[in-house]
Design an enzyme around this catalytic site. Structure first.
Site, PDB file in Angstrom:
ATOM      1  N   HIS A 132      19.662 -16.355  58.135  1.00 34.86           N
ATOM      2  CA  HIS A 132      21.047 -16.547  58.567  1.00 34.86           C
ATOM      3  C   HIS A 132      21.875 -15.280  58.379  1.00 34.86           C
ATOM      4  O   HIS A 132      21.721 -14.535  57.423  1.00 34.86           O
ATOM      5  CB  HIS A 132      21.682 -17.751  57.880  1.00 34.86           C
ATOM      6  CG  HIS A 132      22.018 -17.607  56.433  1.00 34.86           C
ATOM      7  ND1 HIS A 132      23.210 -17.074  55.990  1.00 34.86           N
ATOM      8  CD2 HIS A 132      21.332 -17.977  55.318  1.00 34.86           C
ATOM      9  CE1 HIS A 132      23.247 -17.119  54.670  1.00 34.86           C
ATOM     10  NE2 HIS A 132      22.131 -17.653  54.235  1.00 34.86           N
ATOM     11  N   ASP A 144      22.564 -12.797  49.939  1.00 33.09           N
ATOM     12  CA  ASP A 144      22.627 -14.085  50.635  1.00 33.09           C
ATOM     13  C   ASP A 144      23.533 -13.978  51.859  1.00 33.09           C
ATOM     14  O   ASP A 144      24.709 -14.265  51.790  1.00 33.09           O
ATOM     15  CB  ASP A 144      23.172 -15.135  49.673  1.00 33.09           C
ATOM     16  CG  ASP A 144      23.227 -16.521  50.297  1.00 33.09           C
ATOM     17  OD1 ASP A 144      22.570 -16.740  51.329  1.00 33.09           O
ATOM     18  OD2 ASP A 144      23.948 -17.378  49.751  1.00 33.09           O
ATOM     19  N   GLU A 176      25.334 -20.750  58.998  1.00 38.15           N
ATOM     20  CA  GLU A 176      24.456 -21.493  58.097  1.00 38.15           C
ATOM     21  C   GLU A 176      25.232 -22.047  56.916  1.00 38.15           C
ATOM     22  O   GLU A 176      25.022 -23.185  56.493  1.00 38.15           O
ATOM     23  CB  GLU A 176      23.325 -20.580  57.614  1.00 38.15           C
ATOM     24  CG  GLU A 176      22.226 -21.289  56.816  1.00 38.15           C
ATOM     25  CD  GLU A 176      22.467 -21.299  55.312  1.00 38.15           C
ATOM     26  OE1 GLU A 176      21.626 -21.842  54.581  1.00 38.15           O
ATOM     27  OE2 GLU A 176      23.510 -20.777  54.861  1.00 38.15           O
ATOM     28  N   GLU A 177      26.131 -21.226  56.374  1.00 40.12           N
ATOM     29  CA  GLU A 177      26.861 -21.627  55.179  1.00 40.12           C
ATOM     30  C   GLU A 177      27.800 -22.802  55.433  1.00 40.12           C
ATOM     31  O   GLU A 177      28.269 -23.439  54.493  1.00 40.12           O
ATOM     32  CB  GLU A 177      27.667 -20.442  54.633  1.00 40.12           C
ATOM     33  CG  GLU A 177      26.838 -19.241  54.186  1.00 40.12           C
ATOM     34  CD  GLU A 177      26.130 -19.455  52.872  1.00 40.12           C
ATOM     35  OE1 GLU A 177      26.172 -20.590  52.349  1.00 40.12           O
ATOM     36  OE2 GLU A 177      25.524 -18.499  52.369  1.00 40.12           O
ATOM     37  N   ASP A 208      15.601 -16.822  53.373  1.00 38.40           N
ATOM     38  CA  ASP A 208      16.987 -16.947  52.927  1.00 38.40           C
ATOM     39  C   ASP A 208      17.059 -16.522  51.464  1.00 38.40           C
ATOM     40  O   ASP A 208      16.678 -17.267  50.574  1.00 38.40           O
ATOM     41  CB  ASP A 208      17.408 -18.413  53.084  1.00 38.40           C
ATOM     42  CG  ASP A 208      18.900 -18.614  52.911  1.00 38.40           C
ATOM     43  OD1 ASP A 208      19.573 -17.669  52.485  1.00 38.40           O
ATOM     44  OD2 ASP A 208      19.377 -19.724  53.200  1.00 38.40           O
ATOM     45  N   HIS A 311      27.037 -16.368  45.880  1.00 35.40           N
ATOM     46  CA  HIS A 311      28.265 -16.885  46.482  1.00 35.40           C
ATOM     47  C   HIS A 311      29.519 -16.310  45.832  1.00 35.40           C
ATOM     48  O   HIS A 311      30.546 -16.983  45.756  1.00 35.40           O
ATOM     49  CB  HIS A 311      28.291 -18.418  46.441  1.00 35.40           C
ATOM     50  CG  HIS A 311      27.467 -19.046  47.522  1.00 35.40           C
ATOM     51  ND1 HIS A 311      27.441 -20.397  47.756  1.00 35.40           N
ATOM     52  CD2 HIS A 311      26.628 -18.499  48.443  1.00 35.40           C
ATOM     53  CE1 HIS A 311      26.641 -20.655  48.771  1.00 35.40           C
ATOM     54  NE2 HIS A 311      26.130 -19.514  49.204  1.00 35.40           N
TER      55      HIS A 311
END
Length: 389
Positions: A132, A144, A176-177, A208, A311
């Site tokens: 992604h 990420d 994707e998120e 991923d 994140h």
């Protein structure tokens, strides 16, 4: 249906019956777990809640405040995520008064998937690999998922030197998120409008996060040997076990240990395995904490997250382990090239994917399975892991 105790399997807010007798005009307090956040929020709004607070489940490292996604503009009430401790504080005393204020926007917007495929190769037997492109709002997302996106981009660049027997298709997924929106759209569109083309996909490989600073070489458990089907682990379609074995075999050939991680349905392989497509891939860990046993096998620091910047704004170029990227990108190249020339270990006939039952439940899917352990916002990176030699 909220216990105020640490739990991976509670179903707080997942059923309309949980809100029997709910006083309309109140704020709903729910615990994270089992179903998607959107389901909890929708049930709360239907019961007359003016807001919803979802607190962390308090176990398996999930204690802090968190940001999730509802997957779509499902509700009009404000919904926030908070820590396990805050949830217990709000839920324990009688007569607790809470006030919520949010400033949010929920809308349908356009995003993109990006595809490239080899000019040569059998178009009736397509090897797909994907990663992604997007990150969370908090930061750049270099691990990420810049790590997976860059890895398959370099493999694609090198593929110009090869003339594979099978067509190889690369996908960089958008959104994707926000709930696997790019990959879900692609799969749903093909299944509905070009089923013959979808049937030509032999397998799907997902990458991923492959550069976590405190990494472990995790391989998706395609045969469900380490993670039986249940909450947090979906069934690997026929052929997925062969993909898992091929990754383990490659690492063993390099004198590198590997471990297993569940098919939780929380990354872009989810829509593919829901339709019975064999899948596999690699993952180096997110906010889960490395165990002493893992540190003894893979190095790194026990008691510290695989990616302390998961994140967060600090997920920058300084947040990737180049050795992890080197080892994993070599494994990616090996498998993509291997299947580019021969997929029979996965699909037998060498044409299209095996006939596996489509529409299987995928625990953890942001679209709202009733047997998830978290739901929402890339929770693929929260599942348990088990070691393999």
């Amino acid at each position: 249906d909220t216990t105020l105790t640490p739990s991976l399997t509670n179903t707080s807010g997942c059923e309309a019956a949980d809100f029997a007798g709910f006083p309309a005009g109140s704020i709903a307090l729910m615990q994270r777990g089992t179903c998607a956040f959107g389901i909890k929020a929708a049930n709360a709004q239907a019961a007359g809640a003016v807001g919803a607070i979802i607190f962390n489940n308090g176990t398996d490292g999930r204690t802090a405040s968190f940001a999730g996604t509802l997957g779509a503009p499902l509700v009009t009430i404000p919904v926030v995520g908070t820590s396990f401790a805050a949830g217990v504080d709000l839920g324990t005393p009688t007569g607790t008064v809470a006030r919520m204020f949010t400033n949010t926007e929920s809308a349908i917007r356009q995003t993109w998937n990006v595809f490239a495929e080899t000019a040569t190769g059998n178009p009736d037997n397509v090897v797909m690999t994907g990663a992604h492109l997007d990150s969370v709002i908090a930061g750049a997302g270099v691990n990420d998922n810049g790590s997976g996106s860059a890895a398959i981009l370099e493999v694609a660049r090198q593929m110009k030197k090869a003339k594979p027997v099978n067509k190889v298709r690369f996908a960089w997924w958008g959104a994707e998120e926000l709930g696997l929106l790019g990959s879900r759209h692609y799969v749903a569109d093909l299944v509905a409008n070009q089923p013959d083309e979808f049937a030509k996909i032999a397998l799907y490989l997902n990458f991923d996060m492959v550069g976590s600073p405190n990494y472990v070489r995790f391989v998706y458990d395609g045969d469900n040997s380490a993670f039986p089907v249940g909450p947090g682990a979906a069934a690997g379609p026929e052929g997925s076990g062969a993909i898992e074995a091929a990754f383990h075999s490659y690492f063993a050939g390099q004198n590198l240990a590997s471990a297993e991680t569940a098919f939780s349905g929380r990354s872009d392989y989810g829509p593919f395995i829901e339709q019975g497509v064999p899948a596999g891939g690699l993952f180096t860990g997110a906010e889960g904490v490395k165990t002493a046993a893992e540190a003894a096998i893979f190095g790194g620091t026990a008691g510290v997250a695989y990616d302390v910047c998961y994140h967060q704004a600090c997920d920058t170029l300084a947040n990737v382990n180049m050795q992890a990227i080197d080892e994993n990108s070599d494994a990616i190249a090996h498998l993509v090239l291997t299947y580019g020339f021969d997929t029979r270990s996965v699909n037998g006939t060498g044409t299209g994917h095996p006939v596996s039952p489509p529409g299987q439940e995928v625990p953890g899917s942001p679209s709202g399975s009733t047997s998830t352990t978290g739901g929402g916002l890339h929770d693929d990176h929260e599942h348990d892991v088990r070691e393999a030699s």
